[in-house]
Design a protein around this motif. Structure first.
Motif, PDB file in Angstrom:
ATOM      1  N   THR A 140       0.852  -1.197   0.000  1.00  0.00           N
ATOM      2  CA  THR A 140       0.000   0.000   0.000  1.00  0.00           C
ATOM      3  C   THR A 140       0.883   1.242   0.000  1.00  0.00           C
ATOM      4  O   THR A 140       1.756   1.398   0.857  1.00  0.00           O
ATOM      5  CB  THR A 140      -0.920   0.034   1.238  1.00  0.00           C
ATOM      6  OG1 THR A 140      -1.729  -1.143   1.246  1.00  0.00           O
ATOM      7  CG2 THR A 140      -1.828   1.264   1.196  1.00  0.00           C
ATOM      8  N   ALA A 141       0.656   2.114  -0.963  1.00  0.00           N
ATOM      9  CA  ALA A 141       1.406   3.370  -1.050  1.00  0.00           C
ATOM     10  C   ALA A 141       0.636   4.474  -0.345  1.00  0.00           C
ATOM     11  O   ALA A 141      -0.544   4.325  -0.022  1.00  0.00           O
ATOM     12  CB  ALA A 141       1.634   3.738  -2.511  1.00  0.00           C
ATOM     13  N   ASN A 142       1.314   5.605  -0.104  1.00  0.00           N
ATOM     14  CA  ASN A 142       0.630   6.769   0.452  1.00  0.00           C
ATOM     15  C   ASN A 142       1.165   8.027  -0.218  1.00  0.00           C
ATOM     16  O   ASN A 142       2.300   8.055  -0.702  1.00  0.00           O
ATOM     17  CB  ASN A 142       0.782   6.837   1.976  1.00  0.00           C
ATOM     18  CG  ASN A 142       2.167   7.245   2.416  1.00  0.00           C
ATOM     19  OD1 ASN A 142       2.507   8.421   2.437  1.00  0.00           O
ATOM     20  ND2 ASN A 142       2.992   6.255   2.769  1.00  0.00           N
ATOM     21  N   ILE A 143       0.363   9.063  -0.246  1.00  0.00           N
ATOM     22  CA  ILE A 143       0.681  10.273  -0.993  1.00  0.00           C
ATOM     23  C   ILE A 143       1.925  10.985  -0.453  1.00  0.00           C
ATOM     24  O   ILE A 143       2.615  11.689  -1.189  1.00  0.00           O
ATOM     25  CB  ILE A 143      -0.526  11.237  -0.987  1.00  0.00           C
ATOM     26  CG1 ILE A 143      -0.308  12.377  -1.986  1.00  0.00           C
ATOM     27  CG2 ILE A 143      -0.785  11.777   0.403  1.00  0.00           C
ATOM     28  CD1 ILE A 143      -1.509  13.280  -2.147  1.00  0.00           C
ATOM     29  N   ALA A 144       2.247  10.778   0.831  1.00  0.00           N
ATOM     30  CA  ALA A 144       3.368  11.491   1.462  1.00  0.00           C
ATOM     31  C   ALA A 144       4.656  10.685   1.489  1.00  0.00           C
ATOM     32  O   ALA A 144       5.620  11.096   2.124  1.00  0.00           O
ATOM     33  CB  ALA A 144       2.985  11.893   2.888  1.00  0.00           C
ATOM     34  N   MET A 145       4.720   9.564   0.769  1.00  0.00           N
ATOM     35  CA  MET A 145       5.861   8.656   0.952  1.00  0.00           C
ATOM     36  C   MET A 145       7.177   9.207   0.405  1.00  0.00           C
ATOM     37  O   MET A 145       8.232   8.620   0.645  1.00  0.00           O
ATOM     38  CB  MET A 145       5.571   7.295   0.330  1.00  0.00           C
ATOM     39  CG  MET A 145       5.314   7.284  -1.146  1.00  0.00           C
ATOM     40  SD  MET A 145       4.800   5.623  -1.649  1.00  0.00           S
ATOM     41  CE  MET A 145       4.722   5.815  -3.429  1.00  0.00           C
ATOM     42  N   ASN A 146       7.153  10.337  -0.304  1.00  0.00           N
ATOM     43  CA  ASN A 146       8.383  11.004  -0.745  1.00  0.00           C
ATOM     44  C   ASN A 146       8.607  12.340  -0.031  1.00  0.00           C
ATOM     45  O   ASN A 146       9.526  13.086  -0.399  1.00  0.00           O
ATOM     46  CB  ASN A 146       8.345  11.265  -2.256  1.00  0.00           C
ATOM     47  CG  ASN A 146       8.488  10.023  -3.101  1.00  0.00           C
ATOM     48  OD1 ASN A 146       8.031   9.984  -4.233  1.00  0.00           O
ATOM     49  ND2 ASN A 146       9.110   8.980  -2.572  1.00  0.00           N
ATOM     50  N   TYR A 147       7.787  12.660   0.967  1.00  0.00           N
ATOM     51  CA  TYR A 147       7.742  14.029   1.478  1.00  0.00           C
ATOM     52  C   TYR A 147       9.063  14.501   2.088  1.00  0.00           C
ATOM     53  O   TYR A 147       9.476  15.641   1.872  1.00  0.00           O
ATOM     54  CB  TYR A 147       6.622  14.200   2.505  1.00  0.00           C
ATOM     55  CG  TYR A 147       6.547  15.628   3.003  1.00  0.00           C
ATOM     56  CD1 TYR A 147       6.073  16.635   2.166  1.00  0.00           C
ATOM     57  CD2 TYR A 147       7.000  15.984   4.267  1.00  0.00           C
ATOM     58  CE1 TYR A 147       6.030  17.953   2.585  1.00  0.00           C
ATOM     59  CE2 TYR A 147       6.970  17.297   4.695  1.00  0.00           C
ATOM     60  CZ  TYR A 147       6.479  18.271   3.845  1.00  0.00           C
ATOM     61  OH  TYR A 147       6.457  19.582   4.259  1.00  0.00           O
ATOM     62  N   TYR A 148       9.738  13.678   2.867  1.00  0.00           N
ATOM     63  CA  TYR A 148      10.987  14.116   3.511  1.00  0.00           C
ATOM     64  C   TYR A 148      12.003  14.577   2.458  1.00  0.00           C
ATOM     65  O   TYR A 148      12.635  15.627   2.599  1.00  0.00           O
ATOM     66  CB  TYR A 148      11.603  12.987   4.342  1.00  0.00           C
ATOM     67  CG  TYR A 148      10.753  12.478   5.477  1.00  0.00           C
ATOM     68  CD1 TYR A 148       9.780  13.292   6.068  1.00  0.00           C
ATOM     69  CD2 TYR A 148      10.919  11.181   5.969  1.00  0.00           C
ATOM     70  CE1 TYR A 148       9.002  12.810   7.111  1.00  0.00           C
ATOM     71  CE2 TYR A 148      10.143  10.695   7.007  1.00  0.00           C
ATOM     72  CZ  TYR A 148       9.181  11.514   7.572  1.00  0.00           C
ATOM     73  OH  TYR A 148       8.411  11.041   8.598  1.00  0.00           O
ATOM     74  N   PHE A 149      12.119  13.788   1.401  1.00  0.00           N
ATOM     75  CA  PHE A 149      13.127  14.114   0.384  1.00  0.00           C
ATOM     76  C   PHE A 149      12.710  15.312  -0.460  1.00  0.00           C
ATOM     77  O   PHE A 149      13.548  16.166  -0.765  1.00  0.00           O
ATOM     78  CB  PHE A 149      13.393  12.907  -0.515  1.00  0.00           C
ATOM     79  CG  PHE A 149      14.536  13.128  -1.468  1.00  0.00           C
ATOM     80  CD1 PHE A 149      15.837  12.986  -1.036  1.00  0.00           C
ATOM     81  CD2 PHE A 149      14.308  13.502  -2.784  1.00  0.00           C
ATOM     82  CE1 PHE A 149      16.908  13.216  -1.902  1.00  0.00           C
ATOM     83  CE2 PHE A 149      15.364  13.738  -3.657  1.00  0.00           C
ATOM     84  CZ  PHE A 149      16.665  13.588  -3.212  1.00  0.00           C
ATOM     85  N   ILE A 150      11.445  15.414  -0.852  1.00  0.00           N
ATOM     86  CA  ILE A 150      11.048  16.540  -1.706  1.00  0.00           C
ATOM     87  C   ILE A 150      11.092  17.857  -0.936  1.00  0.00           C
ATOM     88  O   ILE A 150      11.395  18.912  -1.509  1.00  0.00           O
ATOM     89  CB  ILE A 150       9.658  16.322  -2.350  1.00  0.00           C
ATOM     90  CG1 ILE A 150       8.547  16.280  -1.302  1.00  0.00           C
ATOM     91  CG2 ILE A 150       9.647  15.076  -3.207  1.00  0.00           C
ATOM     92  CD1 ILE A 150       7.150  16.237  -1.912  1.00  0.00           C
ATOM     93  N   ALA A 151      10.810  17.807   0.374  1.00  0.00           N
ATOM     94  CA  ALA A 151      10.888  19.031   1.181  1.00  0.00           C
ATOM     95  C   ALA A 151      12.336  19.478   1.333  1.00  0.00           C
ATOM     96  O   ALA A 151      12.653  20.675   1.184  1.00  0.00           O
ATOM     97  CB  ALA A 151      10.249  18.801   2.550  1.00  0.00           C
ATOM     98  N   ALA A 152      13.235  18.535   1.602  1.00  0.00           N
ATOM     99  CA  ALA A 152      14.656  18.873   1.701  1.00  0.00           C
ATOM    100  C   ALA A 152      15.186  19.355   0.351  1.00  0.00           C
ATOM    101  O   ALA A 152      16.004  20.280   0.276  1.00  0.00           O
ATOM    102  CB  ALA A 152      15.448  17.653   2.178  1.00  0.00           C
ATOM    103  N   SER A 153      14.699  18.752  -0.727  1.00  0.00           N
ATOM    104  CA  SER A 153      15.122  19.141  -2.070  1.00  0.00           C
ATOM    105  C   SER A 153      14.682  20.560  -2.417  1.00  0.00           C
ATOM    106  O   SER A 153      15.380  21.276  -3.151  1.00  0.00           O
ATOM    107  CB  SER A 153      14.559  18.164  -3.102  1.00  0.00           C
ATOM    108  OG  SER A 153      15.062  16.873  -2.917  1.00  0.00           O
ATOM    109  N   ALA A 154      13.522  20.971  -1.911  1.00  0.00           N
ATOM    110  CA  ALA A 154      13.038  22.328  -2.185  1.00  0.00           C
ATOM    111  C   ALA A 154      14.021  23.364  -1.647  1.00  0.00           C
ATOM    112  O   ALA A 154      14.341  24.354  -2.331  1.00  0.00           O
ATOM    113  CB  ALA A 154      11.654  22.527  -1.571  1.00  0.00           C
ATOM    114  N   LEU A 155      14.508  23.144  -0.442  1.00  0.00           N
ATOM    115  CA  LEU A 155      15.487  24.056   0.143  1.00  0.00           C
ATOM    116  C   LEU A 155      16.799  24.010  -0.626  1.00  0.00           C
ATOM    117  O   LEU A 155      17.403  25.048  -0.930  1.00  0.00           O
ATOM    118  CB  LEU A 155      15.714  23.699   1.611  1.00  0.00           C
ATOM    119  CG  LEU A 155      16.736  24.564   2.374  1.00  0.00           C
ATOM    120  CD1 LEU A 155      16.303  26.029   2.373  1.00  0.00           C
ATOM    121  CD2 LEU A 155      16.899  24.055   3.803  1.00  0.00           C
TER     122      LEU A 155
END
Length: 507
Positions: free
Chosen positions: A205-220
């Motif tokens: 089962t996947a979830n919509i936030a499963m990449n969130y840590y990396f994409i947030a760090a990548s934004a900075l």
């Protein structure tokens, strides 16, 4: 005699890219030539019976010969539909109504002047980059709306307006999978990842936030990288702007009053939309799920909402500043804003045909599947596998613009492959998103590049694609190097890429 300043290797390389690019014919002719190339390639591919099997569906994808009776009928009967259904055409024209009235009444100019008067100069450029990165949540709005605004700001700061155009365009598209806010892209990616993973593990089962840590760090990370490229390379390389001079007069009392009322109007308008969005039964929410982001009236109408948020303050400013005195002035402002889009509309007609031909030929999916098979046959593991997948995704992005279309093809190949090697689907998805993003600024398969050229011609009617691409290329190259290295370090450290998104399956 004064010695000629020696150019760096980077400057010499980019100057050659620009020179070669600008020697190319007008973009309209380029698209016509590409149409011919695709037709010929479809004939050759069909002649050699080029085909590939979609690993997700088992469907055999065959090259379609467009130089045939059926192909001719398709080209003739669908040409109008190709043009009218071109995804960003209506969106761009609608947005230009809002942007046009805000620009032609003087609202934008006064707002930019006032911001520069009161805001710390060092924060202006980073703020533009941040807005461009966050703008990915609004889907297609950011690469359409931000480049012309950034050009105006940079011109007001004393820089070449092209620096604002390419900076905002690169930040909005090159960092497409970096954000502090979860959006529709996260949901789309997940919707293809989960069924692909269930080919190996039926319980996954996947979830919509499963990449969130990396994409947030990548934004900075990408905010800092974009700022560095802009300050150290783009601005110095473009040099001074020798077009029309920009007035350096301070904002008058009348303009301040009009600006104040315009800003009040945009706040009130935004509050109306918030009131329709925030309550659990708000009309702009998905009425079945209550979601704000997923298939909601808010997300489906976000471009028109943004248009209104430009239109209202522009109109209020025009009335208060007396740049709109009657209904005739109002009509003229709207007409003038649309008149500037004539060259873009002509360009879109041929771009739409070219993209349709490529889609009909099936060359894109075939090349994507063949590329995936090649990487599979190379039997890479670890860092080489990660970098190889990023390169494959980035190259395919030069041929297929839609991220969801690419992932629909690649997910059934790479998600099971990486799972068999012990990697979690969330990590595989993140690798693809990095590769898919880094070449966005330079791919001709995104329909925003012709629009960027139309914006550039407002400042230099003789500008060519070579100038834009030579200034966009450094962003793609540095994004690829830095973001890939960041992902590799993240992998070596072993940090999860998001909630429920570990690197390895056993975690």
């Amino acid at each position: 005699m004064k010695k000629k300043e020696k150019q760096s290797f980077i400057d010499r390389f980019l100057n050659k890219v620009e020179a070669v690019g600008n020697r190319l014919p007008d973009p309209i002719l380029i698209f016509i030539v590409l149409m011919g190339v695709i037709l010929f390639a479809s004939f050759i591919a069909s002649l050699f019976n080029l085909k590939a099997t979609n690993p997700g569906t088992g469907e055999v994808v065959e090259a379609v010969n467009l130089i045939s009776g059926e192909g001719l009928v398709l080209m003739l009967t669908e040409s109008i539909n190709n043009f009218s259904a071109f995804p960003p055409l209506g969106m761009v024209l609608v947005v230009m109504l809002g942007i046009g009235i805000a620009e032609k009444t003087g609202y934008f100019e006064t707002l930019m002047k006032r911001i520069i008067e009161v805001a710390p100069r060092k924060l202006i450029i980073p703020t533009i980059i941040l807005v461009a990165i966050l703008g990915n949540v609004a889907g297609d709005a950011a690469p359409i709306i931000l480049p012309p605004l950034a050009a105006m700001v940079m011109l007001r700061l004393g820089y070449h307006p092209f620096s604002g155009l390419v900076m905002a365009y690169a930040a909005a598209l090159g960092s497409f999978s970096a954000n502090f806010i979860l959006g529709m892209t996260d949901a789309l990616m997940m919707s293809f990842t989960e069924p692909a993973a269930r080919l190996i593990d039926e319980t996954y089962t996947a979830n919509i936030a499963m990449n969130y840590y990396f994409i947030a760090a990548s934004a900075l990370l990408l905010l800092i990288v974009t700022y560095f490229i802009t300050i150290k390379l783009t601005i110095p390389r473009l040099g001074a702007y020798h077009g029309a001079e920009v007035s350096q007069e301070n904002v008058s009392d009348t303009e301040k009053k009009a600006l104040r009322w315009a800003n009040i109007s945009i706040v009130l308008t935004a509050l109306v939309f918030i009131a329709l969005l925030i309550p659990e039964n708000g009309v702009l929410r998905n009425q079945e799920t209550g979601s704000i982001m997923n298939d909601s009236p808010f997300m489906n109408s976000v471009v028109f909402i943004i248009t209104i948020l430009f239109f209202v303050p522009g109109l209020v400013y025009g009335l208060k500043a007396k740049t709109i005195k009657n209904s005739k002035d109002f009509a003229n402002v709207l007409s003038d804003s649309m008149a500037t889009m004539g060259s873009y509309i002509v360009l879109v007609f041929f771009a739409a045909q070219m993209l349709a031909y490529f889609s009909w030929s099936n060359l894109g999916p075939i090349l994507a599947i063949k590329g995936a098979e090649f990487l599979q046959e190379m039997n890479f593991t670890g860092v080489p596998l990660i970098l190889g997948f990023i390169i494959i995704a980035g190259c395919i992005n030069l041929l297929i613009g839609s991220a969801s279309a690419k992932w629909a093809i690649l997910a059934p190949v790479f998600v099971p492959l990486f799972m068999l090697l012990g990697y979690d689907p969330a990590f595989t998805q993140m690798i693809f998103r990095v590769g898919d993003s880094v070449t966005n600024p330079i791919t001709p398969m995104l329909p925003y590049l012709p629009l960027l050229l139309a914006f550039a011609k407002k400042y230099d009617k003789n500008v060519g694609l070579g100038t834009l691409l030579s200034n966009l290329l450094p962003y793609s190259i540095v994004y690829f190097i830095v973001w890939s290295l960041f992902l590799v370090i993240w992998y070596l450290v072993g940090l999860p890429v998001g909630p429920g998104g570990p690197i390895f399956l056993e975690q």
